[in-house]
Design an enzyme around this catalytic site. Structure first.
Site, short mmCIF file in Angstrom:
data_model
loop_
_atom_site.label_atom_id
_atom_site.label_comp_id
_atom_site.label_asym_id
_atom_site.label_seq_id
_atom_site.Cartn_x
_atom_site.Cartn_y
_atom_site.Cartn_z
N GLU A 102 43.69 52.71 44.92
CA GLU A 102 45.07 53.16 45.01
C GLU A 102 45.16 54.69 45.06
OE1 GLU A 102 46.44 52.33 41.16
OE2 GLU A 102 48.22 53.24 41.35
N ASP A 137 44.76 52.55 38.73
CA ASP A 137 44.95 53.24 37.56
C ASP A 137 45.53 52.02 36.35
OD1 ASP A 137 44.55 55.46 38.60
OD2 ASP A 137 46.50 55.89 38.75
N ASP A 139 47.89 52.22 34.66
CA ASP A 139 49.22 52.34 34.25
C ASP A 139 50.28 51.28 34.92
OD1 ASP A 139 49.43 53.27 36.99
OD2 ASP A 139 49.82 55.24 36.77
N ASP A 153 52.09 51.59 37.72
CA ASP A 153 52.05 51.35 39.21
C ASP A 153 50.65 50.67 39.69
OD1 ASP A 153 54.35 52.38 39.62
OD2 ASP A 153 53.38 54.45 40.23
#
Ligand code: 0RA
Length: 637
Positions: free
Chosen positions: A427, A500, A502, A504
């Site tokens: 990503e 990641d 997180d 997103d």
């Protein structure tokens, strides 16, 4: 519907096998020794109490996880019989607890309907427990026995009095760490989901669940049964009409179903047989689906909503936006396999089709407003499907041409043997940069995707196919998609999603999993899809460096490294924060890395949450992201 033989006594319990076999081959009985199997132990015990509820003689089940990870299951059923077994010359309770298949469910009368997942009963749980204690209230007394690794410590003894009408069974067990060797814990959320399902499909039972490790508790009681279930599933959706409830007994088979259409773009249908969630469906599900399609088409023709020239709605058209549950209770369910995830009884299909067809057909006739809304929904979805098909054909044709030219952003590897080659889907451009520098270019290719793919608000997945990032992915893989999918073309034996840790990242992972699940399921089936696991922290003290992947590991490392608060702890919020060498060492080097292999179940779960993620209701989306971002780290559970 559920009948029991009231003359049931100690004599009808059949004795089949000893328990050593269970300890030797736990896989055969509870599916292994991993955390999934550990949860199975609980289900197996609860299933016995649910059987009592199905027999109409139990209204309450209390499940408690204690601080030491022992688990109690208490019910107010009839209590396991305690009389002396005529051939075994010992208490029936002891026979039930120490003999495989001795639940009274295999021949010999007793239960007419049974949910027990593997049918091995509580004795298998007993065999796999370091210790187990059972208390039975029955015939005015409290009876007790303790076992260690399956063996009774003493004969059943009376330890107290009970009121005449106070009956029931309480089983407490502590799983055996000699069998379940890895460090593992019961997961509150996993158990809650199962208990909620059981309560939905066992109307009238109250299930109370307490986790004494955290003091979290939940109580489930659903007056409406499967109708409550559908309301629950649709709680964040706009519905088009009240829930349609079906309840019928045909030839001794109990059939319940609940149906409601919403404005969603996906189908949410779940099927149960004797309270078991049949994940792979089966004849009850086929019956439900085919009757819905037939009834909707019949109604649309009869009322001129489909013209003579129009083709019938396809099954997919009639199911878009439909939420439904079908739950059957059968005295002799046939399942495809040991794991009981697909129901095979052929007669069930006929009965479900009949029961659902009658009720749903009448509902449409009597509720023209609702019928109009449902047909309008089907028309929209038929048109959208047609448009999507055209768009998809275009993409496929284009990507067939483009597959000769690999996408520009792909940093390919030199390895041409696909079994040795790996593709990292990364990503963002910055993480992509680190990965390109850090990789072994010999066998590792990198395809960076931009976060943008997600901004298509309220997108149908079909739209996403037209997206440039996704097109690049399709041509890099070399397999084409959908009906044209060809595993032979696959250019990389391992396809690894690296995002990641997180919100997103979790978003993009869900999207990719959904994409693979819908358009390349064979890739998942073949075991080619993985999720990379980047570390959460880097810990440094003097010249030692340690990367850790969970908070628990961090606590352990703090101790191991010594040095107290002089240890430098860096939390990685994204892959971009690691330099290329660190990324290689922690996440990409086959010697050190951990990959989670994606199963079809994982992907199906992502698929189910996808429409919620893409919908415009913000609150549930937030909640999902918070919970899912954590659980996805443990896809192997
Ligand atoms: C065998 C026969 C009967 C009940 C049970 C087993 C029974 C087992 C479990 C396990 C957990 N809770 C349970 N409750 C009951 C029938 C007894 C009768 O007819 O009185």
């Amino acid at each position: 519907m559920v009948q029991t033989n009231t003359n049931y006594d100690a004599g009808s319990i059949q004795v089949l096998e000893g328990l050593e076999a269970v300890r030797k081959r736990p896989g055969m009985y509870v599916g292994g020794t991993d955390v999934k199997a550990l949860h199975h132990l609980v289900y197996e015990v609860v299933d016995n109490s649910i059987d009592e509820a199905l027999a109409g003689v139990c209204t309450r089940i209390d499940i408690t996880i204690h601080a030491d990870s022992s688990v109690s299951v208490k019910d107010n059923g009839r209590g396991i019989p305690v009389g002396i077994h005529p051939t075994q010359k010992k208490s029936a309770l002891e026979v039930v607890m120490t003999t495989l298949h001795a639940g009274g469910k295999f021949g010999g009368g007793g239960y007419k309907v049974s949910g027990g997942l593997h049918g091995v009963g509580v004795s298998a749980v007993n065999a796999l427990s370091e210790w187990c204690e059972v208390e039975v209230r029955r015939e005015g007394a409290v009876h007790f026995q303790r076992y260690e690794r399956g063996y009774p410590k003493a004969p059943v003894k009376v330890i107290g009095k009970a009121k005449a009408d106070d009956t029931g069974t309480k089983t407490t067990f502590k799983y055996d760490p000699q069998i379940f060797k890895e460090e593992m814990e019961f997961r509150f959320d996993t158990l809650v989901q199962r208990f909620r399902e059981m309560a939905f499909v066992t109307r009238g039972v109250t299930i109370h669940f307490l986790d004494e490790r955290t003091q979290r508790r939940m109580t489930f009681y659903f007056e409406g049964g499967v109708t409550s279930f559908v309301r629950y599933l649709n709680r964040n959706r706009e519905n088009l009409h009240p829930v349609v409830h079906v309840e019928k007994d045909l030839e001794g088979i109990g059939i319940e179903a609940a149906i409601q259409y919403t404005d969603a773009y996906t189908e949410s249908v779940y099927s149960f047989a004797n309270t078991i969630n049949t994940v792979d469906g089966g004849t009850h599900l086929t019956g439900l689906r085919s009757s819905i399609t037939r009834v909707v088409n019949d109604y649309a023709r009869k009322n001129g909503l489909l013209k003579d020239a129009d083709p019938n709605f396809s099954g997919d058209d009639t199911r878009e936006g439909m939420t439904a549950i079908v739950s059957i209770k059968h005295p002799d369910p046939q399942f495809e396999s040991q794991t009981k995830v697909k129901l095979m009884n052929p007669e069930v299909q006929t009965y479900v089709t009949q029961a659902v067809g009658e009720v749903f057909g009448t509902f449409l006739d009597e509720n023209p407003q609702a019928a109009k809304a449902i047909i309008a929904k089907c028309l929209t979805s038929a048109r959208a499907r047609d448009a999507a098909r055209k768009a998809r054909d275009l993409v496929i044709r284009k990507s067939a041409l483009e597959s000769l030219t690999l996408p520009g952003k792909l940093a390919d590897c030199s390895e041409r043997d696909s079994t040795k080659a790996e593709l990292y889907i990364v990503e963002g451009d910055s993480a992509g940069g680190s990965a390109k520098q850090g990789r072994d270019r010999h066998f590792q290719a990198i395809l960076p995707l931009r976060g943008k793919i997600l901004n298509t608000e309220r997108a149908r997945l079909d739209k996403i196919l037209g997206n440039n990032e996704v097109k690049a992915l399709i041509s890099a893989l070399g397999t084409s998609i959908g009906d044209n999918f060809d595993l032979e073309g696959l250019r990389y034996g391992r396809v690894i999603i690296m995002t990641d840790a997180d919100v997103d990242g979790s978003h993009i992972r869900t999207l990719l999993l959904t994409f693979f699940f819908r358009y390349m399921p064979t890739l998942i089936d073949g075991g080619h899809l993985f999720i990379a696991q980047p570390p959460l922290y880097r810990m440094a003290y003097k010249n030692q460096v340690k990367y850790v992947y969970s908070d628990k590991e961090k606590d352990k490392a703090l101790k191991d490294l010594g040095g107290g608060d002089k240890i430098g702890v860096q939390r990685y919020k994204g892959l971009g924060e690691m330099n290329p060498t660190q990324l290689w060492e922690t996440t990409m080097n086959p010697e050190n890395r951990t990959l989670l292999q994606v199963t079809v179940d994982d992907a199906a779960e992502a698929d189910r949450t996808f429409d919620m993620l893409m919908g415009d209701e913000v609150a549930p989306r937030k909640k999902f992201i918070q919970t899912h971002a954590k659980t996805v780290r443990n896809l192997d559970i």
